[in-house]
Scaffold this active site. Structure first.
Site, PDB file in Angstrom:
ATOM      1  N   GLY A   1     -18.721   4.219  19.319  1.00 25.73           N
ATOM      2  CA  GLY A   1     -19.188   2.566  19.003  1.00 25.73           C
ATOM      3  C   GLY A   1     -16.868   1.889  18.753  1.00 25.73           C
ATOM      4  N   HIS A   2     -16.813   2.335  17.507  1.00 24.16           N
ATOM      5  CA  HIS A   2     -16.002   1.903  17.181  1.00 24.16           C
ATOM      6  C   HIS A   2     -14.577   2.807  17.916  1.00 24.16           C
ATOM      7  CE1 HIS A   2     -17.252   2.924  12.879  1.00 24.16           C
ATOM      8  NE2 HIS A   2     -17.415   2.131  12.808  1.00 24.16           N
TER       9      HIS A   2
ATOM     10  N   GLN B   1     -20.125  -6.072  19.000  1.00 26.33           N
ATOM     11  CA  GLN B   1     -21.480  -7.303  18.637  1.00 26.33           C
ATOM     12  C   GLN B   1     -22.633  -7.108  18.010  1.00 26.33           C
ATOM     13  OE1 GLN B   1     -21.983  -7.857  22.712  1.00 26.33           O
ATOM     14  NE2 GLN B   1     -23.508  -9.073  22.414  1.00 26.33           N
TER      15      GLN B   1
ATOM     16  N   GLN C   1     -21.599 -11.148  11.227  1.00 25.49           N
ATOM     17  CA  GLN C   1     -20.380 -10.844  10.589  1.00 25.49           C
ATOM     18  C   GLN C   1     -19.376 -11.510  11.801  1.00 25.49           C
ATOM     19  OE1 GLN C   1     -18.777  -7.182   8.914  1.00 25.49           O
ATOM     20  NE2 GLN C   1     -17.769  -6.526  11.322  1.00 25.49           N
TER      21      GLN C   1
ATOM     22  N   SER D   1     -23.945   4.230  14.234  1.00 27.09           N
ATOM     23  CA  SER D   1     -23.809   3.584  13.726  1.00 27.09           C
ATOM     24  C   SER D   1     -23.681   4.328  12.157  1.00 27.09           C
ATOM     25  CB  SER D   1     -25.080   2.562  12.765  1.00 27.09           C
ATOM     26  OG  SER D   1     -24.832   2.544  11.423  1.00 27.09           O
ATOM     27  N   SER D   2     -21.938   4.200  11.734  1.00 24.33           N
ATOM     28  CA  SER D   2     -22.391   5.181  10.359  1.00 24.33           C
ATOM     29  C   SER D   2     -23.300   6.134   9.385  1.00 24.33           C
ATOM     30  CB  SER D   2     -20.653   5.005   9.601  1.00 24.33           C
ATOM     31  OG  SER D   2     -19.840   4.119  10.671  1.00 24.33           O
TER      32      SER D   2
HETATM   33  P1  AMP Z   1     -18.013  -0.418  10.602  1.00 31.13           P
HETATM   34  O1  AMP Z   1     -17.383   0.703  10.365  1.00 31.13           O
HETATM   35  O2  AMP Z   1     -19.445  -0.412  10.372  1.00 31.13           O
HETATM   36  O3  AMP Z   1     -17.540  -1.256   9.254  1.00 31.13           O
HETATM   37  O4  AMP Z   1     -17.494  -0.439  11.816  1.00 31.13           O
HETATM   38  C1  AMP Z   1     -16.108  -1.715  12.984  1.00 31.13           C
HETATM   39  C2  AMP Z   1     -15.885  -1.919  12.898  1.00 31.13           C
HETATM   40  O5  AMP Z   1     -16.881  -1.270  14.762  1.00 31.13           O
HETATM   41  C3  AMP Z   1     -17.096  -3.684  13.425  1.00 31.13           C
HETATM   42  O6  AMP Z   1     -16.561  -4.741  14.350  1.00 31.13           O
HETATM   43  C4  AMP Z   1     -18.320  -3.341  14.070  1.00 31.13           C
HETATM   44  O7  AMP Z   1     -18.921  -4.011  14.503  1.00 31.13           O
HETATM   45  C5  AMP Z   1     -18.160  -1.904  14.644  1.00 31.13           C
HETATM   46  N1  AMP Z   1     -19.036  -1.466  15.435  1.00 31.13           N
HETATM   47  C6  AMP Z   1     -19.747  -0.080  14.943  1.00 31.13           C
HETATM   48  N2  AMP Z   1     -20.984   0.208  15.136  1.00 31.13           N
HETATM   49  C7  AMP Z   1     -20.417  -0.431  16.399  1.00 31.13           C
HETATM   50  C8  AMP Z   1     -21.813  -0.414  18.113  1.00 31.13           C
HETATM   51  N3  AMP Z   1     -22.574   0.800  18.067  1.00 31.13           N
HETATM   52  N4  AMP Z   1     -20.964  -0.493  18.956  1.00 31.13           N
HETATM   53  C9  AMP Z   1     -19.784  -1.241  19.413  1.00 31.13           C
HETATM   54  N5  AMP Z   1     -19.480  -1.593  17.929  1.00 31.13           N
HETATM   55  C10 AMP Z   1     -19.664  -0.722  16.746  1.00 31.13           C
END
Ligand code: AMP
Length: 282
Positions: A36-37, A148, A153, A185-186
């Site tokens: 995702g990232h 998304q 957020q 998701s992390s």
């Molecule tokens: P985080 O590290 O969880 O704060 O996420 C960093 C960025 O990656 C944020 O803009 C999240 O919305 C995005 N993000 C997290 N999981 C996904 C995913 N499965 N698909 C797309 N973007 C993601």
């Protein structure tokens, strides 16, 4: 790939760029990177000359100390992934660098944060607003990329940019999922194999609700069926399951023409809190 641990290092890096026409894209993350990232990074590479990723687990956005303490950290692997994909620089500040002092200001996003994440995680969007403001001021990107997956957020950050006149374009990237439908998701790293299976109830119920809603079923009926599905799934506790206006985040009770609609959910799987959402319009 440059590793930038301080604001000064970021400043020097930006000054070293070839000319003032160079466009900079920022991808803010909290690390424990997944596809995702990496999709955000790919998008950033497509339409910015230079891509900077930030990795910082922001304490001020965690309302639950245990969630903060247990947040997965995989820095060496993250840096390898970013190097392989061709990121130009990674901003990896420590807490002191970002918060030399505890901020005195508080950001209140009004109605945007009275529902969903904002209501279940008091103070969360204040922390998000402050850290994103800091990152935008430090990196001064032309474009910043957000997923998304964190729909509320996105709404909050777009409003932050408007209200404080940040000179940046916010680009939203669709959610990346496993083949099963589970949103990457992390926090998935903390799920056991059985919990991972149980976590599918989030995406399955979002898909089910979307289909039923588009068939004309009432939101009331759909919601009670979904609540049943959650109750029957071991170790899963539903926090919310709501139909919302995707931009204003107002909670709705029926399908409405002419606005972008999403269904958003949050649930605990064991002690891991997951969120997900689906667009109703496409
Ligand atoms: P985080 O590290 O969880 O704060 O996420 C960093 C960025 O990656 C944020 O803009 C999240 O919305 C995005 N993000 C997290 N999981 C996904 C995913 N499965 N698909 C797309 N973007 C993601």
């Amino acid at each position: 790939m440059k590793i930038l641990p301080t604001k000064d290092a970021v400043k020097k890096f930006l000054l070293s760029l070839p000319n003032s026409q160079t466009t900079v894209g920022l991808v803010p993350t909290m690390g424990a990177l997944h596809e995702g990232h990496l999709d955000l990074v790919r998008k950033a590479k497509e339409n910015s000359d230079i891509v900077i990723v930030s990795i910082f687990v922001n304490p001020t956005q965690f309302n639950n100390p245990d969630d903060f303490a247990k947040y997965p950290k995989t820095l060496d692997k993250d840096l390898d992934l970013l190097k392989n994909i061709g990121v130009d620089a990674v901003f990896v500040p420590d807490n002191q660098e970002v918060y030399p002092e505890s901020p005195l200001i508080k950001i209140d996003f009004g109605d945007l944060e009275r529902v969903l994440e904002g209501s279940f995680r008091p103070g969360h969007f204040n922390g998000v607003g402050i850290v994103v403001s800091k990152l935008l001021n430090i990196v001064k990107p032309h474009k910043a990329y957000f997923g998304q997956k964190d729909l509320q957020q996105v709404a909050v950050i777009k409003r932050l940019v408007k209200d404080l006149s940040f000179d940046v374009e916010i680009i939203v990237v669709p959610t990346v999922r496993e083949a099963s439908g589970l949103a990457l998701s992390s926090r998935n790293l903390r799920l056991s194999p059985v919990q991972r299976e149980n976590a599918l109830v989030l995406y399955n119920s979002l898909s089910f609700a979307k289909t039923e809603l588009l068939k004309g079923e009432s939101w009331f009926t759909i919601k009670s069926e979904v609540e049943n599905q959650f109750q029957q799934t071991p170790e899963v506790e539903l926090e919310y399951f709501e139909l919302v206006d995707s931009d204003k985040m107002t909670v709705l009770e029926s399908l409405q023409e002419g606005i972008s609609l999403s269904i958003c959910t949050a649930a605990y799987v064991g002690d891991v809190r997951l969120i997900d959402n689906i667009s109703v319009n496409h």
